[in-house]
Scaffold this motif. Structure first.
Motif, short mmCIF file in Angstrom:
data_model
loop_
_atom_site.label_atom_id
_atom_site.label_comp_id
_atom_site.label_asym_id
_atom_site.label_seq_id
_atom_site.Cartn_x
_atom_site.Cartn_y
_atom_site.Cartn_z
N LYS A 36 -11.31 3.62 -1.35
CA LYS A 36 -12.03 3.41 -2.60
C LYS A 36 -11.30 2.39 -3.45
O LYS A 36 -10.13 2.58 -3.81
CB LYS A 36 -12.15 4.73 -3.37
CG LYS A 36 -12.96 4.59 -4.64
CD LYS A 36 -13.12 5.91 -5.36
CE LYS A 36 -13.90 5.66 -6.64
NZ LYS A 36 -13.83 6.80 -7.53
N GLU A 37 -11.98 1.31 -3.75
CA GLU A 37 -11.40 0.26 -4.58
C GLU A 37 -11.27 0.75 -6.01
O GLU A 37 -12.21 1.21 -6.62
CB GLU A 37 -12.31 -0.97 -4.54
CG GLU A 37 -11.88 -2.08 -5.46
CD GLU A 37 -12.93 -3.16 -5.56
OE1 GLU A 37 -13.21 -3.56 -6.70
OE2 GLU A 37 -13.47 -3.58 -4.53
N GLU A 38 -10.06 0.65 -6.55
CA GLU A 38 -9.80 1.06 -7.93
C GLU A 38 -9.44 -0.13 -8.81
O GLU A 38 -9.59 -0.06 -10.02
CB GLU A 38 -8.65 2.08 -7.98
CG GLU A 38 -8.97 3.40 -7.32
CD GLU A 38 -9.99 4.23 -8.09
OE1 GLU A 38 -10.07 4.10 -9.33
OE2 GLU A 38 -10.72 5.00 -7.45
N GLU A 39 -8.96 -1.21 -8.18
CA GLU A 39 -8.50 -2.35 -8.98
C GLU A 39 -8.62 -3.63 -8.15
O GLU A 39 -8.42 -3.63 -6.94
CB GLU A 39 -7.04 -2.15 -9.38
CG GLU A 39 -6.46 -3.22 -10.26
CD GLU A 39 -5.03 -2.96 -10.67
OE1 GLU A 39 -4.52 -3.72 -11.50
OE2 GLU A 39 -4.41 -2.01 -10.16
N GLU A 50 -7.84 -6.36 -3.37
CA GLU A 50 -8.42 -5.10 -3.80
C GLU A 50 -7.44 -3.99 -3.47
O GLU A 50 -6.89 -3.93 -2.36
CB GLU A 50 -9.75 -4.88 -3.08
CG GLU A 50 -10.77 -5.93 -3.45
CD GLU A 50 -12.08 -5.77 -2.72
OE1 GLU A 50 -12.17 -4.96 -1.78
OE2 GLU A 50 -13.01 -6.51 -3.09
N ASP A 52 -6.28 0.32 -3.87
CA ASP A 52 -6.77 1.69 -4.07
C ASP A 52 -6.07 2.30 -5.27
O ASP A 52 -5.30 1.63 -5.97
CB ASP A 52 -6.60 2.53 -2.80
CG ASP A 52 -5.16 2.80 -2.41
OD1 ASP A 52 -4.23 2.54 -3.22
OD2 ASP A 52 -4.94 3.30 -1.29
N GLY A 53 -6.30 3.57 -5.52
CA GLY A 53 -5.73 4.26 -6.67
C GLY A 53 -4.22 4.35 -6.65
O GLY A 53 -3.58 4.56 -7.68
#
Length: 90
Positions: A36-39, A50, A52-53
């Motif tokens: 899951k892309e967070e930033e 890209e 993750d968290g």
């Protein structure tokens, strides 16, 4: 010296290499791992990573890819033992 974890990560990346090129948008995307892309962080003009968290790399996006990658393609064309299709992004 490589650690077992680094070797496993390297082997995982070799087996799961994925890249996607959108000709219409001229964007090259290199998938490192699913998540899951967070930033999204712009690391240089036209190059985004890209994360993750946990801040781990998920992928790299290269905008204006044909122009950005062409110098690399040209430099590596001197290796005659490689098939041309490995170099084509058009």
């Amino acid at each position: 010296m490589k650690t077992e974890s680094a070797e496993a990560d390297g082997e995982n990346m070799k087996n799961n290499k994925q890249f996607f090129y959108d000709r219409k948008a001229d964007v090259l995307y290199l998938l490192v791992k699913k998540g899951k892309e967070e930033e999204v962080v712009e690391v240089s003009p036209g190059v985004n990573v890209e994360l993750d968290g946990q801040g781990k790399l998920l992928g790299v996006e290269i905008l204006n890819a044909s122009a950005a990658v062409q110098p690399i393609v040209s430099a590596t064309k001197s290796h005659r033992d490689q098939p041309d299709y490995l170099y084509s992004i058009n």
